[in-house]
Scaffold this motif. Structure first.
Motif, PDB file in Angstrom:
ATOM      1  N   GLY A 271       0.822  -1.210   0.000  1.00  0.00           N
ATOM      2  CA  GLY A 271       0.000   0.000   0.000  1.00  0.00           C
ATOM      3  C   GLY A 271       0.850   1.252   0.000  1.00  0.00           C
ATOM      4  N   ALA A 272       1.916   1.259   0.799  1.00  0.00           N
ATOM      5  CA  ALA A 272       2.825   2.412   0.832  1.00  0.00           C
ATOM      6  C   ALA A 272       3.479   2.603  -0.534  1.00  0.00           C
ATOM      7  N   LEU A 273       3.853   1.511  -1.179  1.00  0.00           N
ATOM      8  CA  LEU A 273       4.469   1.585  -2.500  1.00  0.00           C
ATOM      9  C   LEU A 273       3.499   2.184  -3.514  1.00  0.00           C
ATOM     10  N   ARG A 274       2.261   1.705  -3.520  1.00  0.00           N
ATOM     11  CA  ARG A 274       1.255   2.251  -4.441  1.00  0.00           C
ATOM     12  C   ARG A 274       1.001   3.727  -4.171  1.00  0.00           C
ATOM     13  N   ASP A 275       0.896   4.104  -2.896  1.00  0.00           N
ATOM     14  CA  ASP A 275       0.656   5.509  -2.542  1.00  0.00           C
ATOM     15  C   ASP A 275       1.795   6.400  -3.017  1.00  0.00           C
ATOM     16  N   GLU A 276       3.028   5.958  -2.783  1.00  0.00           N
ATOM     17  CA  GLU A 276       4.191   6.771  -3.186  1.00  0.00           C
ATOM     18  C   GLU A 276       4.321   6.855  -4.696  1.00  0.00           C
TER      19      GLU A 276
ATOM     20  N   ALA B  62       3.816  10.304  -9.440  1.00  0.00           N
ATOM     21  CA  ALA B  62       3.235  10.562 -10.760  1.00  0.00           C
ATOM     22  C   ALA B  62       2.490  11.891 -10.792  1.00  0.00           C
ATOM     23  N   ILE B  63       1.656  12.116  -9.793  1.00  0.00           N
ATOM     24  CA  ILE B  63       0.874  13.360  -9.729  1.00  0.00           C
ATOM     25  C   ILE B  63       1.785  14.566  -9.519  1.00  0.00           C
ATOM     26  N   SER B  64       2.743  14.422  -8.633  1.00  0.00           N
ATOM     27  CA  SER B  64       3.662  15.516  -8.328  1.00  0.00           C
ATOM     28  C   SER B  64       4.482  15.915  -9.561  1.00  0.00           C
ATOM     29  N   PHE B  65       5.003  14.924 -10.265  1.00  0.00           N
ATOM     30  CA  PHE B  65       5.832  15.207 -11.437  1.00  0.00           C
ATOM     31  C   PHE B  65       5.000  15.850 -12.540  1.00  0.00           C
TER      32      PHE B  65
ATOM     33  N   ALA C  21       9.937  -6.989  -1.734  1.00  0.00           N
ATOM     34  CA  ALA C  21       9.846  -7.808  -2.946  1.00  0.00           C
ATOM     35  C   ALA C  21       8.924  -7.214  -4.003  1.00  0.00           C
ATOM     36  N   ASP C  22       8.257  -6.115  -3.711  1.00  0.00           N
ATOM     37  CA  ASP C  22       7.327  -5.496  -4.650  1.00  0.00           C
ATOM     38  C   ASP C  22       8.000  -4.353  -5.391  1.00  0.00           C
ATOM     39  N   GLY C  23       7.525  -4.106  -6.611  1.00  0.00           N
ATOM     40  CA  GLY C  23       8.046  -2.988  -7.380  1.00  0.00           C
ATOM     41  C   GLY C  23       6.996  -2.414  -8.299  1.00  0.00           C
ATOM     42  N   LEU C  24       7.068  -1.119  -8.521  1.00  0.00           N
ATOM     43  CA  LEU C  24       6.175  -0.427  -9.449  1.00  0.00           C
ATOM     44  C   LEU C  24       6.990   0.530 -10.292  1.00  0.00           C
ATOM     45  N   ALA C  25       6.501   0.787 -11.498  1.00  0.00           N
ATOM     46  CA  ALA C  25       7.104   1.786 -12.363  1.00  0.00           C
ATOM     47  C   ALA C  25       6.129   2.942 -12.521  1.00  0.00           C
ATOM     48  N   VAL C  26       6.655   4.155 -12.484  1.00  0.00           N
ATOM     49  CA  VAL C  26       5.880   5.358 -12.753  1.00  0.00           C
ATOM     50  C   VAL C  26       6.377   5.883 -14.091  1.00  0.00           C
ATOM     51  N   GLU C  27       5.488   5.986 -15.056  1.00  0.00           N
ATOM     52  CA  GLU C  27       5.856   6.470 -16.381  1.00  0.00           C
ATOM     53  C   GLU C  27       5.175   7.804 -16.622  1.00  0.00           C
ATOM     54  N   VAL C  28       5.983   8.799 -16.963  1.00  0.00           N
ATOM     55  CA  VAL C  28       5.463  10.147 -17.176  1.00  0.00           C
ATOM     56  C   VAL C  28       5.973  10.660 -18.515  1.00  0.00           C
ATOM     57  N   GLY C  29       5.071  11.191 -19.302  1.00  0.00           N
ATOM     58  CA  GLY C  29       5.387  11.829 -20.580  1.00  0.00           C
ATOM     59  C   GLY C  29       4.344  12.902 -20.773  1.00  0.00           C
ATOM     60  N   SER C  30       3.515  12.721 -21.793  1.00  0.00           N
ATOM     61  CA  SER C  30       2.411  13.666 -21.960  1.00  0.00           C
ATOM     62  C   SER C  30       1.306  13.388 -20.939  1.00  0.00           C
ATOM     63  N   SER C  31       1.348  12.195 -20.331  1.00  0.00           N
ATOM     64  CA  SER C  31       0.448  11.860 -19.220  1.00  0.00           C
ATOM     65  C   SER C  31       1.257  11.053 -18.209  1.00  0.00           C
ATOM     66  N   ALA C  32       0.652  10.759 -17.074  1.00  0.00           N
ATOM     67  CA  ALA C  32       1.358  10.018 -16.023  1.00  0.00           C
ATOM     68  C   ALA C  32       0.569   8.756 -15.715  1.00  0.00           C
ATOM     69  N   ARG C  33       1.306   7.660 -15.453  1.00  0.00           N
ATOM     70  CA  ARG C  33       0.630   6.428 -15.055  1.00  0.00           C
ATOM     71  C   ARG C  33       1.555   5.578 -14.216  1.00  0.00           C
ATOM     72  N   VAL C  34       0.944   4.761 -13.383  1.00  0.00           N
ATOM     73  CA  VAL C  34       1.663   3.803 -12.547  1.00  0.00           C
ATOM     74  C   VAL C  34       1.401   2.438 -13.136  1.00  0.00           C
ATOM     75  N   VAL C  35       2.463   1.666 -13.370  1.00  0.00           N
ATOM     76  CA  VAL C  35       2.307   0.334 -13.955  1.00  0.00           C
ATOM     77  C   VAL C  35       2.965  -0.701 -13.069  1.00  0.00           C
ATOM     78  N   SER C  36       2.416  -1.912 -13.071  1.00  0.00           N
ATOM     79  CA  SER C  36       3.010  -3.001 -12.313  1.00  0.00           C
ATOM     80  C   SER C  36       4.357  -3.350 -12.930  1.00  0.00           C
TER      81      SER C  36
END
Length: 125
Positions: free
Chosen positions: A4-9, A14-17, A106-121
């Motif tokens: 949950g902390a990972l998803r929140d961060e 993403a939103i901040s950037f 053991a968990d990881g997420l990628a935040v991808e930002v360009g013309s839009s922002a998204r969080v991906v597994s």
């Protein structure tokens, strides 16, 4: 919980950037982002042309990740950004494609930002 902390961060980053990109375009002032394993900060050029942390504005104050969340990698346009490197957000509205990799145990997420922002597994999620 760690996941949950990972998803929140990841969402917060993403939103901040995305907000920083919009701010650079709207104000006509370049903003830079700098990360470390423990967190990140936003900077503007000072009168002497050095980068100065933005801490007077709540949205851009330095952010420390809660334990065990860590920033493990940053890619700009497909190239890895070295330690202490800056992602420069120009007022020209041409947003760089940036990928942030965050881990928490053991968990990881990628935040991808360009013309839009998204969080991906990424892994473990």
């Amino acid at each position: 919980d760690d996941r949950g902390a990972l998803r929140d961060e990841a969402s917060r980053l993403a939103i901040s950037f995305q907000h920083a990109q919009d701010e650079a375009v709207l104000t006509g002032r370049t903003i830079a982002w700098r990360g470390s394993a423990d967190g990140y900060e936003y900077l503007r050029r000072g009168p002497d042309r050095t980068w100065v942390p933005i801490d007077a504005e709540a949205a851009f104050r330095p952010r420390q990740f809660p334990t065990p969340v860590r920033l493990t990698e940053v890619e700009v346009g497909g190239a890895k950004l070295g330690p202490g490197g800056l992602v420069v957000l120009s007022p020209s509205a041409v947003a760089p494609n940036v990928r942030f990799l965050l881990d928490a145990n053991a968990d990881g997420l990628a935040v991808e930002v360009g013309s839009s922002a998204r969080v991906v597994s990424r892994h473990g999620s």
